[in-house]
Design a protein around this motif. Sequence first.
Motif, PDB file in Angstrom:
ATOM      1  N   ASP A   1      68.840   0.670  -4.116  1.00 35.29           N
ATOM      2  CA  ASP A   1      68.519   1.898  -5.460  1.00 35.29           C
ATOM      3  C   ASP A   1      67.659   2.647  -6.533  1.00 35.29           C
ATOM      4  OD1 ASP A   1      70.206   1.890  -7.172  1.00 35.29           O
ATOM      5  OD2 ASP A   1      70.219   0.012  -8.255  1.00 35.29           O
ATOM      6  N   VAL A   2      68.419   4.072  -6.247  1.00 31.91           N
ATOM      7  CA  VAL A   2      67.830   4.635  -7.106  1.00 31.91           C
ATOM      8  C   VAL A   2      67.891   4.872  -8.613  1.00 31.91           C
ATOM      9  CG1 VAL A   2      66.151   5.501  -4.793  1.00 31.91           C
ATOM     10  CG2 VAL A   2      68.529   6.619  -5.984  1.00 31.91           C
ATOM     11  N   GLY A   3      69.350   4.667  -8.902  1.00 29.66           N
ATOM     12  CA  GLY A   3      69.945   4.909  -9.864  1.00 29.66           C
ATOM     13  C   GLY A   3      71.307   6.356  -9.849  1.00 29.66           C
ATOM     14  N   ASP A   4      72.003   6.333 -10.950  1.00 30.71           N
ATOM     15  CA  ASP A   4      73.017   7.491 -10.045  1.00 30.71           C
ATOM     16  C   ASP A   4      72.211   8.559  -9.814  1.00 30.71           C
ATOM     17  OD1 ASP A   4      74.900   5.501 -10.062  1.00 30.71           O
ATOM     18  OD2 ASP A   4      76.137   5.749 -11.863  1.00 30.71           O
ATOM     19  N   GLU A   5      71.715   8.993 -11.036  1.00 29.92           N
ATOM     20  CA  GLU A   5      71.154  10.646 -11.186  1.00 29.92           C
ATOM     21  C   GLU A   5      70.590  11.165 -10.325  1.00 29.92           C
ATOM     22  OE1 GLU A   5      68.446  10.931 -15.308  1.00 29.92           O
ATOM     23  OE2 GLU A   5      68.100  12.152 -13.755  1.00 29.92           O
ATOM     24  N   VAL A   6      69.455   9.861  -9.593  1.00 30.86           N
ATOM     25  CA  VAL A   6      68.802  10.630  -8.201  1.00 30.86           C
ATOM     26  C   VAL A   6      69.216  10.430  -6.932  1.00 30.86           C
ATOM     27  CG1 VAL A   6      66.706   9.801  -6.917  1.00 30.86           C
ATOM     28  CG2 VAL A   6      66.584   9.966  -9.074  1.00 30.86           C
ATOM     29  N   PHE A   7      70.782   9.814  -6.942  1.00 32.84           N
ATOM     30  CA  PHE A   7      71.669   9.459  -6.293  1.00 32.84           C
ATOM     31  C   PHE A   7      72.335  10.632  -6.262  1.00 32.84           C
ATOM     32  CE2 PHE A   7      75.306   7.686  -3.709  1.00 32.84           C
ATOM     33  CZ  PHE A   7      74.605   7.230  -2.869  1.00 32.84           C
ATOM     34  N   ASN A   8      72.770  10.987  -6.830  1.00 33.53           N
ATOM     35  CA  ASN A   8      73.559  12.389  -7.401  1.00 33.53           C
ATOM     36  C   ASN A   8      72.851  13.397  -6.774  1.00 33.53           C
ATOM     37  OD1 ASN A   8      76.220  10.657  -8.028  1.00 33.53           O
ATOM     38  ND2 ASN A   8      75.734  11.357 -10.172  1.00 33.53           N
ATOM     39  N   ARG A   9      71.691  13.421  -7.447  1.00 37.51           N
ATOM     40  CA  ARG A   9      70.285  14.343  -7.486  1.00 37.51           C
ATOM     41  C   ARG A   9      70.958  14.729  -5.041  1.00 37.51           C
ATOM     42  NH1 ARG A   9      65.386  13.829  -9.804  1.00 37.51           N
ATOM     43  NH2 ARG A   9      66.568  13.521 -11.416  1.00 37.51           N
TER      44      ARG A   9
END
Length: 293
Positions: free
Chosen positions: A135-143
């Motif tokens: 789990d890296v958070g949505d922002e990193v995941f989307n990036r």
Amino acid sequence: MTLVDGQWNGPILDNHFHLDRVGRYLDAAADFQRVGGTDLVLVHKPDFDNLPNSVEEIRQAYENTVAMAKQVRLECDLRVRVVLGPHPAAWVHQCASLGVEESNDLHLQAVELAIEFCEENLAVGVGEIGRPHWDVGDEVFNRADEVLIEMLSMCKKANVPVQLHLDANGEKTNREIAKICDHVGFPRFGAIHHHAEANISKKFTHGLTSSVVVGRDSIKDISDSIWQNEGGFLMETDYMDDPRRPGAVLGPKTVPRRTQTLATSLIGRGLDAEAVLRAVHIDLPEALYGEYE
Ligand SMILES: [Zn+2]
């Protein structure tokens, strides 16, 4: 005949295998060979303690993997295909240490270089690329998805398959990645889902090629879902050859052993085990990576 008295005597390919000169290295490859293994797909293993910071350092790291493959071919009597690329976990670490822009650039350059190695027939695919698995958070995941889109576009242009390292959210992950493939125009078939679950039904895989990590329960799940499979599947251990974590993943002998268990299971269900195993160990690898040279 490659299936005699319920025993598979044909080639056996492990589709995702790492080796490390400080690990068991040639001994691990020899173990695979001794129990019937014939073909390895050696996937580049990044040195997370010492990640490359320049294209030149990436080249050196790739050359090391290519050299290991060569030595294994010579000393262990195995066919070894090589897959090279930047690991998504390394991308996350380097976004923190180098900044996002520089990490993006470096990882795209790493893909470009891997494609060059493919063009020189030193490698057969790009990987493992994809998403961080924690789990890296949505922002990193989307990036990560944005970077993946660029990488897939490059591989599409170069016409090379990819091995994908992904988050483990089952059907949802597969659905999202299939959508990304379609968006890029990258064939879902050439998107090889490494460390995939054993449910190989098309409604679960969404047409990505599953490289199933063949843990103990996987054979039953493969056999249960093979009716709904389209396009075939591969088998892998994700062997890491990490002396610090010896039992963390499956051992090098696992794919040959599970292949025999799968033969028994398929025969028990009245299925054509020979056709299935030919596809797993010969036809699908050739379709994806080309004939072994
Ligand atoms: Zn791996």
